[in-house]
Enzyme design. Structure first.
Site, mmCIF file in Angstrom:
data_model
loop_
_atom_site.group_PDB
_atom_site.id
_atom_site.type_symbol
_atom_site.label_atom_id
_atom_site.label_comp_id
_atom_site.label_asym_id
_atom_site.label_seq_id
_atom_site.Cartn_x
_atom_site.Cartn_y
_atom_site.Cartn_z
ATOM 1 N N GLY A 239 3.057 -31.500 -8.039
ATOM 2 C CA GLY A 239 4.158 -30.784 -8.658
ATOM 3 C C GLY A 239 5.193 -30.137 -7.764
ATOM 4 O O GLY A 239 6.185 -29.618 -8.271
ATOM 5 N N PRO A 274 -0.066 -34.877 -5.170
ATOM 6 C CA PRO A 274 1.404 -34.906 -5.121
ATOM 7 C C PRO A 274 1.957 -36.295 -5.395
ATOM 8 O O PRO A 274 1.360 -37.302 -5.001
ATOM 9 C CB PRO A 274 1.713 -34.476 -3.676
ATOM 10 C CG PRO A 274 0.493 -34.857 -2.901
ATOM 11 C CD PRO A 274 -0.684 -34.826 -3.847
ATOM 12 N N GLY A 275 3.077 -36.343 -6.081
ATOM 13 C CA GLY A 275 3.744 -37.618 -6.333
ATOM 14 C C GLY A 275 5.170 -37.549 -5.816
ATOM 15 O O GLY A 275 5.524 -38.059 -4.762
ATOM 16 N N ARG A 276 6.005 -36.838 -6.572
ATOM 17 C CA ARG A 276 7.432 -36.751 -6.289
ATOM 18 C C ARG A 276 7.745 -36.377 -4.831
ATOM 19 O O ARG A 276 8.584 -36.989 -4.191
ATOM 20 C CB ARG A 276 8.047 -35.695 -7.201
ATOM 21 C CG ARG A 276 9.565 -35.582 -7.100
ATOM 22 C CD ARG A 276 10.053 -34.301 -7.781
ATOM 23 N NE ARG A 276 9.477 -34.075 -9.075
ATOM 24 C CZ ARG A 276 10.005 -34.503 -10.229
ATOM 25 N NH1 ARG A 276 11.135 -35.148 -10.241
ATOM 26 N NH2 ARG A 276 9.402 -34.241 -11.371
ATOM 27 N N ARG A 312 16.249 -40.584 -15.313
ATOM 28 C CA ARG A 312 16.072 -39.139 -15.115
ATOM 29 C C ARG A 312 17.268 -38.291 -15.578
ATOM 30 O O ARG A 312 17.068 -37.266 -16.223
ATOM 31 C CB ARG A 312 15.710 -38.825 -13.653
ATOM 32 C CG ARG A 312 14.421 -39.535 -13.185
ATOM 33 C CD ARG A 312 13.848 -38.940 -11.917
ATOM 34 N NE ARG A 312 13.380 -37.596 -12.140
ATOM 35 C CZ ARG A 312 14.031 -36.501 -11.809
ATOM 36 N NH1 ARG A 312 15.182 -36.587 -11.190
ATOM 37 N NH2 ARG A 312 13.534 -35.323 -12.081
ATOM 38 N N TYR A 316 16.054 -35.850 -18.425
ATOM 39 C CA TYR A 316 15.772 -34.467 -17.999
ATOM 40 C C TYR A 316 17.029 -33.739 -17.534
ATOM 41 O O TYR A 316 16.917 -32.726 -16.835
ATOM 42 C CB TYR A 316 14.767 -34.456 -16.839
ATOM 43 C CG TYR A 316 13.594 -35.379 -16.997
ATOM 44 C CD1 TYR A 316 12.553 -35.079 -17.876
ATOM 45 C CD2 TYR A 316 13.499 -36.545 -16.243
ATOM 46 C CE1 TYR A 316 11.479 -35.931 -18.011
ATOM 47 C CE2 TYR A 316 12.422 -37.401 -16.375
ATOM 48 C CZ TYR A 316 11.414 -37.092 -17.258
ATOM 49 O OH TYR A 316 10.342 -37.928 -17.393
ATOM 50 N N CYS A 342 25.092 -49.058 -23.885
ATOM 51 C CA CYS A 342 25.818 -48.568 -25.053
ATOM 52 C C CYS A 342 25.212 -47.298 -25.623
ATOM 53 O O CYS A 342 24.709 -47.284 -26.751
ATOM 54 C CB CYS A 342 25.848 -49.660 -26.115
ATOM 55 S SG CYS A 342 26.629 -51.119 -25.472
HETATM 56 N N1 LLP Z 1 -1.088 -34.862 -11.373
HETATM 57 C C1 LLP Z 1 -0.918 -34.920 -12.710
HETATM 58 C C2 LLP Z 1 -2.076 -34.743 -13.575
HETATM 59 C C3 LLP Z 1 0.356 -35.169 -13.245
HETATM 60 O O1 LLP Z 1 0.526 -35.206 -14.572
HETATM 61 C C4 LLP Z 1 1.470 -35.350 -12.378
HETATM 62 C C5 LLP Z 1 2.812 -35.610 -12.898
HETATM 63 C C6 LLP Z 1 1.236 -35.288 -10.994
HETATM 64 C C7 LLP Z 1 -0.054 -35.040 -10.528
HETATM 65 C C8 LLP Z 1 2.326 -35.504 -9.988
HETATM 66 O O2 LLP Z 1 3.293 -34.527 -10.061
HETATM 67 P P1 LLP Z 1 4.481 -34.488 -8.989
HETATM 68 O O3 LLP Z 1 3.889 -34.112 -7.646
HETATM 69 O O4 LLP Z 1 5.089 -35.824 -8.956
HETATM 70 O O5 LLP Z 1 5.389 -33.454 -9.521
HETATM 71 N N2 LLP Z 1 9.040 -38.346 -14.917
HETATM 72 C C9 LLP Z 1 9.222 -36.942 -14.585
HETATM 73 C C10 LLP Z 1 8.011 -36.346 -13.893
HETATM 74 C C11 LLP Z 1 6.721 -36.463 -14.696
HETATM 75 C C12 LLP Z 1 5.537 -35.853 -14.009
HETATM 76 C C13 LLP Z 1 4.291 -36.073 -14.786
HETATM 77 N N3 LLP Z 1 3.079 -35.653 -14.137
HETATM 78 C C14 LLP Z 1 10.488 -36.799 -13.734
HETATM 79 O O6 LLP Z 1 11.152 -37.809 -13.462
HETATM 80 O O7 LLP Z 1 10.858 -35.701 -13.363
#
Ligand code: LLP
Length: 424
Positions: A239, A274-276, A312, A316, A342
């Site tokens: 997150g 972490p993802g983003r 996005r 959002y 469209c």
């Molecule tokens: N762990 C869980 C259980 C999650 O649901 C998520 C993201 C993560 C880890 C990774 O979170 P991050 O580090 O990426 O913030 N599509 C949206 C974001 C959706 C996130 C959903 N869960 C966007 O484009 O902002």
């Protein structure tokens, strides 16, 4: 961010992005391998204060095999939320000993697949899901290592669509039920309690919600200890936000310090997802200006990327930087930057001031490595956007542009009361 201008050309690592726009065409996503590597290195260094912290890349952010594989080579684990993501992680050689399966509604068949694969941990989000997992594991004669994902009822102060840790959100076990559900888990066949998990939301730009959430998590771990439940793992979720607009964003080491302050004394293995923040800054979406249209009250920059390629902003209200691929002395202009789809929502930016642009020029939407290509669709029967990895002076296509054969050819016409696929 992996971008800089050199001799008037926007560069990612040692490649001028104009070269890719010409060679591959637009729209196209480009990713910097060095940027992914640096981001993972920062997490690894920051969390080295915990012995054997497990960094499980949330593959939902970008599931390309080249991206997951890059992180696998660096020692990352994976956080997956579907059988498809699990299959992608396995194919990219993430060891099963580093895979955690999250998500609110794992179905029995998905559970069975993950159990047979021998993944490290299931993060269970409800009592019905716990019962289902117990049933599936027992029927297979296997044991599921579980953590309960708890909902701490903390406001992550992020966009409502990506906040997950408030009581009204669908995620996690309600705070008041947590101790009872652990007691229940301890009695169930096929279940071994391994840890506790939490994820309060995405794109957090302040550490304060983490502080509050980790403090609550620590209280819960202590309470569970009194109940005789000892935990081997504590999963703090993902997150951490990224500075889309170049502003301030929290530092990974500050996040690690907070986790250390609240959770290190339990001696459990720390996990994070972490993802983003691992892949967001590494990416750019390249696009070509098709038309510049003067409207009655504003000017529109109409580009060949659209909401189906990068959803996005539409979904959002997200901000992405816009940079011309060529830097040259010119006046600024203010545009609504829109795509060809469209829908009025197919808008990347409203009233954005950028260097004045002409048709056939190329631009880059910045910070699009996460939740960009993975959320792309073929809406308006547009071809699925391709992806390119850049590594030093080299680049290669890691997913080709979709084709019209794929787009249309898999549909089956309906004739004379049945689906009819004619040979040839
Ligand atoms: N762990 C869980 C259980 C999650 O649901 C998520 C993201 C993560 C880890 C990774 O979170 P991050 O580090 O990426 O913030 N599509 C949206 C974001 C959706 C996130 C959903 N869960 C966007 O484009 O902002």
């Amino acid at each position: 961010m992996a971008l800089r201008y050199e001799n008037g050309a926007l560069m990612m690592e040692d490649v001028a992005l104009g070269t890719i726009a010409q060679a591959i065409g637009t729209p196209v996503y480009v990713y910097s391998k060095a940027s992914i590597t640096a981001a993972f290195g920062a997490y690894k260094a920051a969390f080295s204060c915990f012995p054997a912290a497990m960094i499980c890349y949330a593959v939902k952010a970008n599931t390309n095999q080249a991206v997951i594989g890059t992180l696998a080579d660096l020692g990352a684990g994976a956080d997956v939320v579907s059988e498809g993501e699990l299959r992608r992680a396995l194919k990219a050689h993430i060891p099963t000993s580093k895979i955690v399966y999250s998500g609110v509604a794992k179905r029995p068949a998905e559970m069975a697949f993950a159990l047979k694969a021998g993944i490290f941990q299931f993060n269970v989000e409800s009592e019905p899901e716990l019962l289902a997992l117990s049933k599936v594991a027992s029927s297979l004669g296997l044991t599921a290592n579980i953590a309960l994902r708890v909902n701490p009822d903390v406001d992550a102060k992020t966009h409502a669509k990506i906040a997950t840790g408030k009581a009204e959100n669908k995620f996690g076990i309600p705070w008041k039920r947590v101790r009872d559900v652990y007691a229940e888990a301890a009695r169930l066949p096929g279940i071994r309690i391994q840890g506790i998990a939490m994820h309060i939301g995405s794109q957090l730009l302040s550490l304060e919600p983490y502080d509050a959430a980790y403090a609550k998590l620590a209280e819960m771990v202590t309470a569970l200890g009194h109940d005789g439940i000892t935990l081997d793992t504590i999963d703090i979720g993902g997150g951490l936000g990224i500075p889309y607009d170049g502003g301030a964003a929290p530092d990974v080491s500050a996040l690690a310090a907070l986790a250390y302050k609240h959770l290190s004394h339990f001696g459990a293995r720390l996990m994070l997802e972490p993802g983003r923040s691992l892949v967001g800054p590494c990416g750019a979406l390249l696009s070509e200006v098709i038309y510049v249209k003067s409207g009655e009250s504003r000017d529109f920059l109409i580009v060949d990327a659209a909401m189906n390629d990068l959803i996005r902003p539409a979904m959002y209200d997200a901000y992405h930087g816009i940079k011309p691929l060529k830097a040259e002395a010119r006046a600024d202009a203010t545009y609504d930057v829109v795509g060809p789809v469209c829908e009025t929502g197919d808008t990347f930016a409203v009233g954005r001031t950028v260097p004045e642009l002409q048709p056939a020029e190329h631009i880059a939407f910045t910070h699009t490595g996460a939740y960009g290509a993975v959320m792309a669709s073929t809406y308006n029967s547009r071809l699925l956007v391709p992806e390119v990895m850049i590594d030093g002076a080299n680049f290669g296509v890691i997913r080709p542009r979709g084709s019209y054969d794929e787009l249309i050819g898999t549909d089956t016409p309906w004739h004379n009361g049945e689906a009819t696929r004619k040979a040839g």
